[in-house]
Design a protein around this motif. Structure first.
Motif, PDB file in Angstrom:
ATOM      1  N   GLU A   1       4.830   8.461   4.738  1.00 46.40           N
ATOM      2  CA  GLU A   1       5.331   7.447   3.808  1.00 46.40           C
ATOM      3  C   GLU A   1       6.848   7.459   3.732  1.00 46.40           C
ATOM      4  O   GLU A   1       7.484   8.511   3.768  1.00 46.40           O
ATOM      5  CB  GLU A   1       4.783   7.700   2.387  1.00 46.40           C
ATOM      6  CG  GLU A   1       3.362   7.225   2.170  1.00 46.40           C
ATOM      7  CD  GLU A   1       3.215   5.707   2.108  1.00 46.40           C
ATOM      8  OE1 GLU A   1       4.222   4.987   2.190  1.00 46.40           O
ATOM      9  OE2 GLU A   1       2.057   5.254   1.977  1.00 46.40           O
TER      10      GLU A   1
ATOM     11  N   GLU B   1     -13.290  11.120   0.735  1.00 47.47           N
ATOM     12  CA  GLU B   1     -12.897  10.270  -0.388  1.00 47.47           C
ATOM     13  C   GLU B   1     -13.789  10.507  -1.601  1.00 47.47           C
ATOM     14  O   GLU B   1     -15.004  10.610  -1.478  1.00 47.47           O
ATOM     15  CB  GLU B   1     -12.993   8.801   0.045  1.00 47.47           C
ATOM     16  CG  GLU B   1     -12.538   7.853  -1.040  1.00 47.47           C
ATOM     17  CD  GLU B   1     -12.245   6.457  -0.512  1.00 47.47           C
ATOM     18  OE1 GLU B   1     -12.271   6.240   0.713  1.00 47.47           O
ATOM     19  OE2 GLU B   1     -12.001   5.571  -1.352  1.00 47.47           O
TER      20      GLU B   1
ATOM     21  N   LYS C   1       1.091  11.950  -2.623  1.00 47.75           N
ATOM     22  CA  LYS C   1       0.486  13.276  -2.705  1.00 47.75           C
ATOM     23  C   LYS C   1       0.640  13.823  -4.123  1.00 47.75           C
ATOM     24  O   LYS C   1       1.718  13.721  -4.715  1.00 47.75           O
ATOM     25  CB  LYS C   1       1.179  14.209  -1.708  1.00 47.75           C
ATOM     26  CG  LYS C   1       0.612  15.607  -1.688  1.00 47.75           C
ATOM     27  CD  LYS C   1       1.407  16.500  -0.749  1.00 47.75           C
ATOM     28  CE  LYS C   1       0.893  17.926  -0.790  1.00 47.75           C
ATOM     29  NZ  LYS C   1       1.719  18.839   0.036  1.00 47.75           N
TER      30      LYS C   1
ATOM     31  N   PRO D   1       1.417  12.502   3.294  1.00 50.73           N
ATOM     32  CA  PRO D   1       1.140  11.177   3.843  1.00 50.73           C
ATOM     33  C   PRO D   1       2.382  10.672   4.583  1.00 50.73           C
ATOM     34  O   PRO D   1       3.509  11.003   4.209  1.00 50.73           O
ATOM     35  CB  PRO D   1       0.868  10.330   2.595  1.00 50.73           C
ATOM     36  CG  PRO D   1       1.542  11.032   1.473  1.00 50.73           C
ATOM     37  CD  PRO D   1       1.632  12.489   1.840  1.00 50.73           C
TER      38      PRO D   1
ATOM     39  N   PHE E   1      -0.714   4.603   7.861  1.00 49.95           N
ATOM     40  CA  PHE E   1      -1.236   5.807   7.214  1.00 49.95           C
ATOM     41  C   PHE E   1      -1.650   6.841   8.239  1.00 49.95           C
ATOM     42  O   PHE E   1      -2.394   6.560   9.174  1.00 49.95           O
ATOM     43  CB  PHE E   1      -2.431   5.502   6.318  1.00 49.95           C
ATOM     44  CG  PHE E   1      -3.029   6.767   5.763  1.00 49.95           C
ATOM     45  CD1 PHE E   1      -2.307   7.538   4.874  1.00 49.95           C
ATOM     46  CD2 PHE E   1      -4.277   7.209   6.170  1.00 49.95           C
ATOM     47  CE1 PHE E   1      -2.820   8.735   4.377  1.00 49.95           C
ATOM     48  CE2 PHE E   1      -4.804   8.406   5.670  1.00 49.95           C
ATOM     49  CZ  PHE E   1      -4.079   9.159   4.773  1.00 49.95           C
TER      50      PHE E   1
ATOM     51  N   PHE F   1      -4.464  12.901  -2.088  1.00 46.18           N
ATOM     52  CA  PHE F   1      -3.559  11.757  -1.938  1.00 46.18           C
ATOM     53  C   PHE F   1      -4.131  10.628  -2.792  1.00 46.18           C
ATOM     54  O   PHE F   1      -5.298  10.248  -2.632  1.00 46.18           O
ATOM     55  CB  PHE F   1      -3.491  11.254  -0.495  1.00 46.18           C
ATOM     56  CG  PHE F   1      -2.826  12.180   0.489  1.00 46.18           C
ATOM     57  CD1 PHE F   1      -2.251  13.385   0.109  1.00 46.18           C
ATOM     58  CD2 PHE F   1      -2.761  11.822   1.837  1.00 46.18           C
ATOM     59  CE1 PHE F   1      -1.637  14.228   1.039  1.00 46.18           C
ATOM     60  CE2 PHE F   1      -2.157  12.647   2.774  1.00 46.18           C
ATOM     61  CZ  PHE F   1      -1.593  13.852   2.371  1.00 46.18           C
TER      62      PHE F   1
ATOM     63  N   TYR G   1      -4.100   6.731  -3.565  1.00 45.99           N
ATOM     64  CA  TYR G   1      -3.759   5.509  -2.846  1.00 45.99           C
ATOM     65  C   TYR G   1      -3.744   4.345  -3.828  1.00 45.99           C
ATOM     66  O   TYR G   1      -4.685   4.155  -4.599  1.00 45.99           O
ATOM     67  CB  TYR G   1      -4.806   5.254  -1.770  1.00 45.99           C
ATOM     68  CG  TYR G   1      -4.741   3.895  -1.100  1.00 45.99           C
ATOM     69  CD1 TYR G   1      -3.841   3.656  -0.060  1.00 45.99           C
ATOM     70  CD2 TYR G   1      -5.578   2.860  -1.487  1.00 45.99           C
ATOM     71  CE1 TYR G   1      -3.795   2.422   0.573  1.00 45.99           C
ATOM     72  CE2 TYR G   1      -5.541   1.622  -0.855  1.00 45.99           C
ATOM     73  CZ  TYR G   1      -4.637   1.412   0.169  1.00 45.99           C
ATOM     74  OH  TYR G   1      -4.595   0.190   0.795  1.00 45.99           O
TER      75      TYR G   1
ATOM     76  N   THR H   1       0.833  -1.208   0.000  1.00 48.03           N
ATOM     77  CA  THR H   1       0.000   0.000   0.000  1.00 48.03           C
ATOM     78  C   THR H   1       0.866   1.255   0.000  1.00 48.03           C
ATOM     79  O   THR H   1       1.900   1.311   0.643  1.00 48.03           O
ATOM     80  CB  THR H   1      -0.928   0.045   1.226  1.00 48.03           C
ATOM     81  OG1 THR H   1      -0.130   0.187   2.397  1.00 48.03           O
ATOM     82  CG2 THR H   1      -1.770  -1.209   1.319  1.00 48.03           C
ATOM     83  N   GLU H   2       0.396   2.235  -0.731  1.00 50.84           N
ATOM     84  CA  GLU H   2       1.147   3.491  -0.788  1.00 50.84           C
ATOM     85  C   GLU H   2       0.203   4.666  -1.044  1.00 50.84           C
ATOM     86  O   GLU H   2      -0.704   4.573  -1.870  1.00 50.84           O
ATOM     87  CB  GLU H   2       2.193   3.438  -1.907  1.00 50.84           C
ATOM     88  CG  GLU H   2       3.029   4.698  -1.970  1.00 50.84           C
ATOM     89  CD  GLU H   2       4.162   4.640  -2.978  1.00 50.84           C
ATOM     90  OE1 GLU H   2       4.081   3.843  -3.920  1.00 50.84           O
ATOM     91  OE2 GLU H   2       5.106   5.424  -2.821  1.00 50.84           O
ATOM     92  N   TYR H   3       0.457   5.756  -0.344  1.00 50.90           N
ATOM     93  CA  TYR H   3      -0.240   7.026  -0.582  1.00 50.90           C
ATOM     94  C   TYR H   3       0.743   7.986  -1.231  1.00 50.90           C
ATOM     95  O   TYR H   3       1.868   8.142  -0.759  1.00 50.90           O
ATOM     96  CB  TYR H   3      -0.719   7.634   0.732  1.00 50.90           C
ATOM     97  CG  TYR H   3      -1.814   6.844   1.404  1.00 50.90           C
ATOM     98  CD1 TYR H   3      -3.147   7.198   1.250  1.00 50.90           C
ATOM     99  CD2 TYR H   3      -1.512   5.733   2.194  1.00 50.90           C
ATOM    100  CE1 TYR H   3      -4.148   6.472   1.863  1.00 50.90           C
ATOM    101  CE2 TYR H   3      -2.507   4.998   2.808  1.00 50.90           C
ATOM    102  CZ  TYR H   3      -3.826   5.371   2.641  1.00 50.90           C
ATOM    103  OH  TYR H   3      -4.811   4.644   3.253  1.00 50.90           O
TER     104      TYR H   3
END
Ligand SMILES: [Ca+2]
Ligand SMILES: [Ca+2]
Length: 478
Positions: free
Chosen positions: A123, A297, A76, A121, A134, A389, A391, A72-74
């Motif tokens: 990260e 969201e 910007k 985020p 997160f 962001f 995701y 998982t990654e956020y």
């Protein structure tokens, strides 16, 4: 003659004389990397960065050891504001090189905050679990620091702003992604007496590969993720953080939380690594937790998988300072594909709605158009600003001889598998078996030349008399 180098890079040599020895120099280009993200800016899809670097599967780490992927990654969206395209926020996520991408879920978060704060985020690329949780880091008044490199040269100005001027006096070694250990020494400006303290680093990494790690290991060289030391009251450097992480690929911010980790009164830090990391900016942030932030969201309303081709790459002066031009695209590229069953082209929204091991699986030159509905987002309070962001949840597998199972789509990864290849099979419930049969019906096989070869046009001189069919450069989807 076709050569395939250990990093997966294919090279074709033509018109070689028979019966003669000829040295061939390895083509120097990137092989595998990561899928790249673009957002519509009102007139075009503008490049943002790459994603899913930490979701790499089966990377060689040490003899008998593979990485644990972080799927998982956020990211910007920085540098511009995404705009509506036909009423929706529109993104492109595509694979520009030779990898297979297993995309499980995408989301778009609107992060609203007072205009005098910046948000990031939480990260960074952590080499081992625990991976970053997160949260939104809100920063007010983060400041540049005085910084010197390992030779004592003042690099404060270089690190003051994001301007593609990097700390770049690195001594490259012959193993890709490795450099002679380099240090940056940071003056925090005032002694640390407790309270919040974060470093906001902006930069990128020229990745090591599974092949280069294997080769380096044979030469007795192991990767040294950036570690942080502080100068204590006795004038000694003490280790305060074993692994501060690094940017997971192309430029982005990583957040390094040093709150409560420094000896009292410490004012000097140093960061050391032997990885090829280029920093553009460093800010020191002392903002307490609890700054107002509102996260909402935007719903994914459309996701379309298609073949796009190969966007033009722009290389900056510093290695790895890359960007891509989405609309300048080649229908063919010198890239190969892993063999196996890919997701059929077309609508993949239902596959990307949730993290459920039901992936949109795509390969070289392919990608997804992703559209989000921002109409349901709450209005922005006066004096506030909105950031986004992006995701991504998924995995990617390099075509590198020292990666695990580098030449096939199978075995499929899944959440909770630990290292790759998994010791347990992909969990085939009725649902997931149905998912595979119904969706992953686009087979790329070893006897599938359009997908696995360059398509050089034949010349009349070579094939005189043979009736020539027109060559189509675009790989055919099957
Ligand atoms: Ca899914
Ligand atoms: Ca800079």
């Amino acid at each position: 003659m076709r050569l395939r180098w250990p990093t997966g890079v294919a090279q074709d040599e033509i018109e070689l004389a028979a019966g003669a020895a000829r040295p061939i120099v390895e083509l120097d280009r990137r092989g595998s990397s990561c899928p790249v993200l673009f957002a519509w800016d009102g007139s075009r899809y503008r490049f943002i960065t790459d994603v899913l670097g930490a979701g790499v599967l089966g990377h060689w780490v040490a003899p008998g050891t593979r990485n644990v992927p972080d799927p998982t990654e956020y990211v910007k969206i920085e540098g511009f504001s995404p705009s509506l395209r036909n009423g929706l926020l529109s993104f492109q996520l595509m694979e520009p090189m030779e990898e297979v991408v297993y995309l499980d879920q995408v989301r778009l978060l609107a992060v609203d905050h007072p205009a005098d704060t910046e948000v990031f985020p939480n990260e960074y690329f952590a080499s081992n679990p625990p991976f970053p949780e997160f949260k939104v880091i809100a920063s007010r008044g983060a400041r540049p620091a005085r910084v010197w490199d390992g030779n004592g040269a003042d690099v404060t100005e270089t690190l003051r702003s994001r301007d593609h001027r990097y700390v770049d006096k690195l001594e490259l070694l012959r193993f890709q992604g490795f450099v002679r250990p380099h240090t940056l020494e940071v003056d925090l400006g005032e002694p640390y007496t407790g309270g919040p303290l974060r470093l906001l680093w902006y930069g990128h990494i020229e990745y090591f590969t599974a092949t280069s790690m294997y080769a380096a290991d044979q030469a007795g060289l192991q990767p040294l993720a950036p570690y942080v030391e502080a100068l204590n009251a006795d004038g000694q450097w003490v280790r305060v953080l074993d692994d501060m992480g690094f940017p997971a690929g192309l430029p982005r911010t990583i957040t390094v939380d040093l709150t409560g980790k420094l000896p009292p009164g410490a004012r000097r830090l140093r960061v050391t690594t032997n990885l090829q990391i280029y920093w553009d900016q460093l800010l020191v942030d002392r903002t307490p937790e609890g700054e107002p932030v509102r996260v909402s969201e935007a719903a994914l309303t459309r996701a379309q998988l298609s073949f796009h081709g190969y966007p033009r790459t722009i290389e900056g002066a510093t290695p790895g300072d890359l960007s891509y031009v989405y609309e300048q695209v080649s229908d063919s590229g010198p890239y190969a594909r892993q063999l196996g069953a890919y997701t059929r082209l077309g609508d993949v929204r239902q596959l990307l709605d949730a993290s459920d091991n039901r992936f949109a699986i795509f390969g070289s030159g392919e990608g997804v158009t992703l559209e989000f509905d921002s109409a349901s987002l709450p209005p922005l309070p006066s004096g506030w600003k909105r950031d986004y962001f992006f995701y991504a949840d998924g995995y990617e597998k390099d075509m590198d001889f020292y990666a695990a199972e580098p030449l096939t789509v199978e075995p499929l990864p899944f959440r909770g598998m630990g290292v790759y290849p998994p010791t347990l099979p992909y969990p085939d419930t009725d649902t997931s078996l149905g998912y595979r049969l119904d969706n992953n019906s686009r087979f790329v096989g070893s006897q599938d030349p359009p997908a696995y070869r360059f398509r050089y046009g034949k010349t009349r001189r070579q094939f005189q008399g043979e009736s020539l069919k027109p060559e189509t450069a675009r790989p055919r989807a099957r």
